[in-house]
Design an enzyme around this catalytic site. Structure first.
Site, PDB file in Angstrom:
ATOM      1  N   HIS A   1      29.398 -14.632  35.942  1.00 56.65           N
ATOM      2  CA  HIS A   1      30.471 -14.148  35.086  1.00 56.65           C
ATOM      3  C   HIS A   1      30.366 -14.731  33.681  1.00 56.65           C
ATOM      4  O   HIS A   1      31.076 -15.666  33.310  1.00 56.65           O
ATOM      5  CB  HIS A   1      31.828 -14.490  35.712  1.00 56.65           C
ATOM      6  CG  HIS A   1      32.172 -13.618  36.876  1.00 56.65           C
ATOM      7  ND1 HIS A   1      33.038 -13.988  37.878  1.00 56.65           N
ATOM      8  CD2 HIS A   1      31.749 -12.372  37.209  1.00 56.65           C
ATOM      9  CE1 HIS A   1      33.135 -13.020  38.768  1.00 56.65           C
ATOM     10  NE2 HIS A   1      32.365 -12.031  38.384  1.00 56.65           N
TER      11      HIS A   1
ATOM     12  N   SER B   1      35.969 -15.574  35.299  1.00 53.66           N
ATOM     13  CA  SER B   1      35.266 -16.701  35.896  1.00 53.66           C
ATOM     14  C   SER B   1      36.276 -17.651  36.524  1.00 53.66           C
ATOM     15  O   SER B   1      37.020 -18.331  35.821  1.00 53.66           O
ATOM     16  CB  SER B   1      34.436 -17.437  34.834  1.00 53.66           C
ATOM     17  OG  SER B   1      33.994 -18.692  35.318  1.00 53.66           O
TER      18      SER B   1
ATOM     19  N   SER C   1      29.137 -20.874  34.446  1.00 52.60           N
ATOM     20  CA  SER C   1      28.344 -19.703  34.072  1.00 52.60           C
ATOM     21  C   SER C   1      28.034 -19.645  32.581  1.00 52.60           C
ATOM     22  O   SER C   1      27.426 -18.677  32.120  1.00 52.60           O
ATOM     23  CB  SER C   1      29.084 -18.417  34.480  1.00 52.60           C
ATOM     24  OG  SER C   1      29.355 -18.404  35.863  1.00 52.60           O
TER      25      SER C   1
ATOM     26  N   GLU D   1      33.394 -13.363  45.299  1.00 55.02           N
ATOM     27  CA  GLU D   1      33.025 -14.303  46.361  1.00 55.02           C
ATOM     28  C   GLU D   1      33.914 -14.130  47.580  1.00 55.02           C
ATOM     29  O   GLU D   1      33.453 -14.215  48.722  1.00 55.02           O
ATOM     30  CB  GLU D   1      33.114 -15.746  45.851  1.00 55.02           C
ATOM     31  CG  GLU D   1      32.676 -16.754  46.899  1.00 55.02           C
ATOM     32  CD  GLU D   1      32.876 -18.192  46.485  1.00 55.02           C
ATOM     33  OE1 GLU D   1      33.078 -19.038  47.379  1.00 55.02           O
ATOM     34  OE2 GLU D   1      32.832 -18.479  45.275  1.00 55.02           O
TER      35      GLU D   1
ATOM     36  N   HIS E   1      27.569 -14.443  43.555  1.00 54.05           N
ATOM     37  CA  HIS E   1      28.851 -14.585  44.251  1.00 54.05           C
ATOM     38  C   HIS E   1      28.770 -14.216  45.729  1.00 54.05           C
ATOM     39  O   HIS E   1      29.676 -14.539  46.496  1.00 54.05           O
ATOM     40  CB  HIS E   1      29.895 -13.692  43.579  1.00 54.05           C
ATOM     41  CG  HIS E   1      29.972 -13.887  42.098  1.00 54.05           C
ATOM     42  ND1 HIS E   1      29.305 -13.061  41.207  1.00 54.05           N
ATOM     43  CD2 HIS E   1      30.594 -14.825  41.347  1.00 54.05           C
ATOM     44  CE1 HIS E   1      29.537 -13.480  39.976  1.00 54.05           C
ATOM     45  NE2 HIS E   1      30.305 -14.543  40.027  1.00 54.05           N
TER      46      HIS E   1
ATOM     47  N   THR F   1      34.458 -21.324  46.880  1.00 55.59           N
ATOM     48  CA  THR F   1      33.774 -22.520  46.343  1.00 55.59           C
ATOM     49  C   THR F   1      34.237 -22.916  44.946  1.00 55.59           C
ATOM     50  O   THR F   1      33.907 -24.003  44.483  1.00 55.59           O
ATOM     51  CB  THR F   1      32.249 -22.295  46.294  1.00 55.59           C
ATOM     52  OG1 THR F   1      31.956 -21.245  45.367  1.00 55.59           O
ATOM     53  CG2 THR F   1      31.694 -21.966  47.673  1.00 55.59           C
TER      54      THR F   1
END
Length: 325
Positions: free
Chosen positions: A58, A240, A284, A143, A91, A182
């Site tokens: 992201h 993100s 990211s 994710e 992801h 995560t």
């Protein structure tokens, strides 16, 4: 063009001083490094175009850079032509996605972060043991969609808040386990886990914490600098999760914090009354964007930089075999 900041600074430099505390670790984690390298290696090996399902990570700067090299980003395999090469994002994806790729005989490379893949394997094992999974995460995040897509429908329930825990329909005699996204807030997740364990003493925890090392480390580094700052800037995308959590961490410490994607978004008015500014970047965001922000701040203020390091990261993840053979 923004006017220079007014100054009462003495000496030859007319600009007001600005103490800049730069958090470390910051920026790219091992999973992001690996995902970007997978796309670049795929382009080298197979030639352009290489299709990427969802943003590989992201960050718009990263995505645009890979587009310039020949990557085409899509949201669904329906947009990928037959006989094309496709990469799955860091992801993770539901099991149905590689199954569909194999049905269509697409050549695919899975760039799922190994720490996300670990959560996927835990989910499968918990289902094999007959446990219903309570998954702590944010609805709609890629994710979360990927992890929930690892198990049969109806065998995993999303929990976003402590309030959700009170609404769960399960009893204390049922086989339950939990997992987490995560990239969550360490503190928020701890509170939700404690609420789950209080309501369901029998619930089975994962063998190790699911929140990844990079997320935890970046939040710890923001905690270290935020208390001494008048403002904290977090470089990251609005979609993100780990970057948004960094903003929240600083704000919970009573410090003004803002999420920015590029240095061009910074307004000189933000620096009014700011003597010490904290700077970090989500997992990211490349280091180039950090330096871009420092350069922009230096246009207005006499910046002195100090790196505040809370831990050293040495994690490296291997590339998929089909790109290294």
């Amino acid at each position: 063009m923004n006017a220079p900041f007014p100054s009462t600074a003495s000496g030859n430099d007319p600009r007001l001083p600005l103490q800049l505390l730069i958090a470390a670790p910051r920026g790219f984690c091992a999973g992001v490094d690996r995902a970007i390298e997978i796309v670049e290696r795929a382009l080298e090996k197979y030639g352009a175009p290489v299709y990427v399902r969802h943003e590989i990570v992201h960050n718009r700067y990263v995505v645009d850079s890979l587009k310039a090299k020949g990557a085409i980003f899509v949201e669904d395999l329906d947009e990928v032509p037959d006989d094309a090469h496709v990469v799955f994002s860091a992801h993770g994806v539901p099991k149905s996605v590689p199954a569909e790729a194999e049905r269509r005989k697409l050549l695919y490379v899975d760039a799922t972060c190994p720490l996300v893949s670990k959560v996927h394997r835990q989910a499968e094992r918990q289902i094999e043991k007959g446990q219903h999974i309570l998954f702590i995460g944010h609805e709609g995040h890629p994710e979360v969609i990927g992890t929930m897509g690892q198990v049969p429908e109806g065998q995993i329930t999303l929990v976003e808040t402590i309030e959700d825990v009170a609404k769960l329909p399960f009893g204390q005699d049922e086989d339950l386990s939990f997992l987490t996204q995560t990239t969550l807030s360490v503190d928020d997740t701890r509170e939700i886990v404690e609420a789950l364990q209080e309501r369901y003493p029998q619930i089975v925890a994962p063998k190790a914490e699911d929140i990844c090392y990079a997320t935890s480390n970046r939040q710890a580094s923001v905690k270290e600098i935020a208390g001494g700052c008048d403002l904290v800037l977090v470089i990251g995308a609005p979609n993100s999760s780990n970057s948004l959590r960094l903003v929240e961490v600083a704000q919970r410490m009573g410090t003004d914090a803002r999420l920015i994607q590029r240095a061009s978004e910074i307004e000189p008015e933000w620096l009014e009354g700011v003597g010490t500014l904290g700077l970090t970047a989500g997992a990211s965001a490349p280091e180039k964007l950090v330096r871009e922000v420092v350069d922009r701040l230096s246009d207005w203020r006499a910046v002195s930089e100090e790196i505040i390091t809370t831990t050293e990261e040495k994690m490296i993840f291997k590339l998929p075999r089909q790109l290294t053979d």
